[in-house]
Scaffold this motif. Structure first.
Motif, PDB file in Angstrom:
ATOM      1  N   PHE A 192      84.437  65.549  72.086  1.00 37.43           N
ATOM      2  CA  PHE A 192      85.398  65.908  73.115  1.00 37.43           C
ATOM      3  C   PHE A 192      85.531  67.424  73.064  1.00 37.43           C
ATOM      4  N   VAL A 193      85.258  68.097  74.194  1.00 38.04           N
ATOM      5  CA  VAL A 193      85.261  69.553  74.241  1.00 38.04           C
ATOM      6  C   VAL A 193      86.397  70.021  75.144  1.00 38.04           C
ATOM      7  N   PRO A 194      87.393  70.733  74.568  1.00 40.90           N
ATOM      8  CA  PRO A 194      88.475  71.248  75.408  1.00 40.90           C
ATOM      9  C   PRO A 194      87.991  72.410  76.254  1.00 40.90           C
ATOM     10  N   ARG A 195      88.435  72.446  77.513  1.00 36.67           N
ATOM     11  CA  ARG A 195      88.091  73.540  78.415  1.00 36.67           C
ATOM     12  C   ARG A 195      89.307  74.420  78.612  1.00 36.67           C
ATOM     13  N   SER A 196      89.081  75.622  79.082  1.00 39.44           N
ATOM     14  CA  SER A 196      90.176  76.574  79.273  1.00 39.44           C
ATOM     15  C   SER A 196      91.151  76.146  80.360  1.00 39.44           C
ATOM     16  N   ASP A 197      90.722  75.238  81.265  1.00 39.74           N
ATOM     17  CA  ASP A 197      91.609  74.790  82.341  1.00 39.74           C
ATOM     18  C   ASP A 197      92.481  73.600  81.919  1.00 39.74           C
ATOM     19  N   GLY A 198      92.453  73.241  80.633  1.00 39.56           N
ATOM     20  CA  GLY A 198      93.279  72.153  80.124  1.00 39.56           C
ATOM     21  C   GLY A 198      92.600  70.797  80.170  1.00 39.56           C
ATOM     22  N   LYS A 199      91.422  70.704  80.794  1.00 43.50           N
ATOM     23  CA  LYS A 199      90.696  69.441  80.849  1.00 43.50           C
ATOM     24  C   LYS A 199      89.827  69.308  79.604  1.00 43.50           C
TER      25      LYS A 199
ATOM     26  N   ARG B  30      71.280  73.385  74.020  1.00 43.13           N
ATOM     27  CA  ARG B  30      71.205  74.470  74.993  1.00 43.13           C
ATOM     28  C   ARG B  30      72.298  74.300  76.047  1.00 43.13           C
ATOM     29  N   SER B  31      72.486  73.076  76.530  1.00 42.78           N
ATOM     30  CA  SER B  31      73.524  72.808  77.518  1.00 42.78           C
ATOM     31  C   SER B  31      74.903  73.114  76.948  1.00 42.78           C
ATOM     32  N   LYS B  32      75.152  72.718  75.721  1.00 48.09           N
ATOM     33  CA  LYS B  32      76.443  72.978  75.073  1.00 48.09           C
ATOM     34  C   LYS B  32      76.656  74.483  74.909  1.00 48.09           C
ATOM     35  N   SER B  33      75.612  75.203  74.546  1.00 48.48           N
ATOM     36  CA  SER B  33      75.707  76.641  74.369  1.00 48.48           C
ATOM     37  C   SER B  33      76.018  77.348  75.692  1.00 48.48           C
ATOM     38  N   ILE B  34      75.337  76.953  76.744  1.00 45.40           N
ATOM     39  CA  ILE B  34      75.558  77.557  78.063  1.00 45.40           C
ATOM     40  C   ILE B  34      76.964  77.236  78.552  1.00 45.40           C
ATOM     41  N   ARG B  35      77.401  75.987  78.373  1.00 47.83           N
ATOM     42  CA  ARG B  35      78.740  75.582  78.795  1.00 47.83           C
ATOM     43  C   ARG B  35      79.809  76.377  78.031  1.00 47.83           C
ATOM     44  N   SER B  36      79.592  76.555  76.739  1.00 51.23           N
ATOM     45  CA  SER B  36      80.528  77.319  75.917  1.00 51.23           C
ATOM     46  C   SER B  36      80.593  78.773  76.385  1.00 51.23           C
ATOM     47  N   TRP B  37      79.435  79.377  76.663  1.00 53.03           N
ATOM     48  CA  TRP B  37      79.401  80.760  77.152  1.00 53.03           C
ATOM     49  C   TRP B  37      80.118  80.869  78.496  1.00 53.03           C
ATOM     50  N   ALA B  38      79.856  79.919  79.397  1.00 47.60           N
ATOM     51  CA  ALA B  38      80.485  79.958  80.722  1.00 47.60           C
ATOM     52  C   ALA B  38      82.002  79.871  80.612  1.00 47.60           C
ATOM     53  N   GLU B  39      82.497  79.063  79.691  1.00 44.62           N
ATOM     54  CA  GLU B  39      83.948  78.963  79.491  1.00 44.62           C
ATOM     55  C   GLU B  39      84.519  80.284  78.969  1.00 44.62           C
ATOM     56  N   ARG B  40      83.786  80.951  78.079  1.00 44.03           N
ATOM     57  CA  ARG B  40      84.267  82.225  77.509  1.00 44.03           C
ATOM     58  C   ARG B  40      84.317  83.340  78.543  1.00 44.03           C
ATOM     59  N   VAL B  41      83.374  83.364  79.487  1.00 45.32           N
ATOM     60  CA  VAL B  41      83.314  84.469  80.446  1.00 45.32           C
ATOM     61  C   VAL B  41      83.975  84.145  81.779  1.00 45.32           C
ATOM     62  N   ARG B  42      84.499  82.918  81.928  1.00 45.08           N
ATOM     63  CA  ARG B  42      85.145  82.524  83.188  1.00 45.08           C
ATOM     64  C   ARG B  42      86.241  83.531  83.544  1.00 45.08           C
ATOM     65  N   GLY B  43      86.180  84.036  84.784  1.00 47.98           N
ATOM     66  CA  GLY B  43      87.215  84.941  85.283  1.00 47.98           C
ATOM     67  C   GLY B  43      87.096  86.372  84.801  1.00 47.98           C
ATOM     68  N   THR B  44      86.011  86.728  84.116  1.00 48.81           N
ATOM     69  CA  THR B  44      85.896  88.084  83.578  1.00 48.81           C
ATOM     70  C   THR B  44      85.109  89.034  84.467  1.00 48.81           C
ATOM     71  N   VAL B  45      84.435  88.534  85.496  1.00 49.73           N
ATOM     72  CA  VAL B  45      83.649  89.395  86.380  1.00 49.73           C
ATOM     73  C   VAL B  45      84.569  89.968  87.460  1.00 49.73           C
ATOM     74  N   ASP B  46      84.584  91.285  87.566  1.00 52.12           N
ATOM     75  CA  ASP B  46      85.366  91.942  88.609  1.00 52.12           C
ATOM     76  C   ASP B  46      84.381  92.547  89.599  1.00 52.12           C
ATOM     77  N   SER B  47      84.250  91.937  90.754  1.00 50.16           N
ATOM     78  CA  SER B  47      83.281  92.406  91.742  1.00 50.16           C
ATOM     79  C   SER B  47      83.853  93.514  92.615  1.00 50.16           C
ATOM     80  N   ASP B  48      85.092  93.926  92.348  1.00 48.02           N
ATOM     81  CA  ASP B  48      85.737  95.024  93.066  1.00 48.02           C
ATOM     82  C   ASP B  48      85.705  94.790  94.576  1.00 48.02           C
ATOM     83  N   GLY B  49      85.840  93.514  94.985  1.00 45.18           N
ATOM     84  CA  GLY B  49      85.905  93.179  96.400  1.00 45.18           C
ATOM     85  C   GLY B  49      84.567  93.097  97.104  1.00 45.18           C
TER      86      GLY B  49
END
Length: 91
Positions: A29-36, A52-71
């Protein structure tokens, strides 16, 4: 699903069948940052695709919301990242 006093839950048969979970299978059971929580079927330890899938999923959770595209629009952002594409014709 209800959690027992021992902290156990029953995974519905349809989900067990779809994920190939049998008696003795290991799951995670893997907790996500959104509470699910995600349910993962663990491989046999040598399952490279699962790792590999677990590693990618873990990375995606860590970087979620960190990209600032400046509009910028996605196309503007891609051009900013890689530079304009001169291999495409005009228009």
């Amino acid at each position: 699903m209800r959690v027992t006093t021992k902290g156990q839950v029953t995974i519905p048969k349809g989900i067990r069948d779809r994920l190939g979970i049998k008696p003795g299978s290991e799951v995670e059971f893997v907790p996500r940052s959104d509470g699910k929580v995600e349910l993962l079927r663990k491989g046999d330890g040598g399952d490279a695709a699962h790792k590999r899938s677990k590693s990618i999923r873990s990375w995606a959770e860590r970087v979620r919301g960190t990209v600032d595209s400046d509009g910028m629009t996605p196309d503007e952002y891609y051009d900013w990242i890689r530079g304009p594409r001169d291999d495409l014709g005009p228009g």
